[in-house]
Scaffold this active site. Structure first.
Site, PDB file in Angstrom:
ATOM      1  N   TRP A 144     -11.855  -4.360   1.693  1.00  0.00           N
ATOM      2  CA  TRP A 144     -11.198  -4.370   0.391  1.00  0.00           C
ATOM      3  C   TRP A 144     -12.176  -4.778  -0.707  1.00  0.00           C
ATOM      4  CZ3 TRP A 144     -10.403  -8.159  -3.289  1.00  0.00           C
ATOM      5  CH2 TRP A 144      -9.518  -7.841  -4.320  1.00  0.00           C
ATOM      6  N   SER A 187      -5.552  -0.067   1.539  1.00  0.00           N
ATOM      7  CA  SER A 187      -4.999  -1.328   2.014  1.00  0.00           C
ATOM      8  C   SER A 187      -4.709  -2.299   0.872  1.00  0.00           C
ATOM      9  CB  SER A 187      -5.961  -1.980   3.012  1.00  0.00           C
ATOM     10  OG  SER A 187      -7.174  -2.304   2.363  1.00  0.00           O
ATOM     11  N   ASP A 188      -4.997  -1.909  -0.374  1.00  0.00           N
ATOM     12  CA  ASP A 188      -4.784  -2.792  -1.505  1.00  0.00           C
ATOM     13  C   ASP A 188      -3.289  -3.028  -1.722  1.00  0.00           C
ATOM     14  OD1 ASP A 188      -6.085  -4.066  -4.057  1.00  0.00           O
ATOM     15  OD2 ASP A 188      -4.315  -2.974  -4.744  1.00  0.00           O
ATOM     16  N   LEU A 189      -2.890  -4.291  -1.669  1.00  0.00           N
ATOM     17  CA  LEU A 189      -1.482  -4.640  -1.788  1.00  0.00           C
ATOM     18  C   LEU A 189      -0.913  -4.249  -3.150  1.00  0.00           C
ATOM     19  CD1 LEU A 189       0.903  -5.919  -0.343  1.00  0.00           C
ATOM     20  CD2 LEU A 189       0.133  -8.138  -1.214  1.00  0.00           C
TER      21      LEU A 189
END
Length: 173
Positions: A135, A154-156
């Protein structure tokens, strides 16, 4: 201020890959995003930002940069782990920042050469450093090197943002 540049070609490509994203981009319009050209600063900001809110990250960054004056590897190494942690981060993150500064000063990590590598090579090189995962490397590719073909799946924040988008009127499940 340097901005991340994109245009109709990039928008058309993304819209062709995902209908919901395409609809959202049409509704939202062009988004201006600053680029941090200093790779060390970008990495430090990314490490500070890991797993905390944007507001909290801004507060910690402001304290840290005020403590340093100018954020360079040499200046960071002049601080103790306690000095860094007192800016509002965990001792673990403070250790990551000191380790990164040390790797650069020792020549283990050459940020000048890093920008010449392909995306995946940059990610693999950066992930060898404690505190830097995929990330963080992707954030640097996007917001410092302005690489146009990188999306951090995968970045929230991206995931939450996509989940909050209302479906377009003609979309049905």
């Amino acid at each position: 201020m340097k901005e991340f540049m994109y245009g109709e070609r990039e928008i058309a490509h993304l819209a062709s890959q995902d209908g919901l994203l395409g609809e959202a981009m049409t509704r939202i319009g062009y988004i201006s995003r600053a680029v941090e050209p200093n790779l060390f600063t970008a990495l430090v900001q990314s490490i500070i930002s890991q797993q905390i809110s944007t507001k909290a990250a801004d507060t910690v960054w402001n304290r840290f940069s005020a403590r340093c004056g100018v954020v360079t590897p040499d200046i960071v190494l002049s601080l103790s782990e306690e000095d860094v942690a007192q800016c509002g981060m965990s001792k673990r993150k403070a250790g990551y920042l000191l380790g990164l500064a040390n790797a650069i000063c020792d020549g283990e990590l050459d940020l000048e050469q890093l920008s010449l590598l392909h995306d995946e090579e940059i990610i693999q090189t950066l992930c060898k450093q404690s505190g830097i995962g995929r990330w963080t490397a992707e954030m640097m590719l996007i917001f410092s090197l302005a690489r146009p073909d990188v999306v951090s799946f995968s970045d929230l924040g991206i995931r939450r943002g996509m989940m909050k988008l209302p479906p377009p009127p003609h979309f049905s499940l």
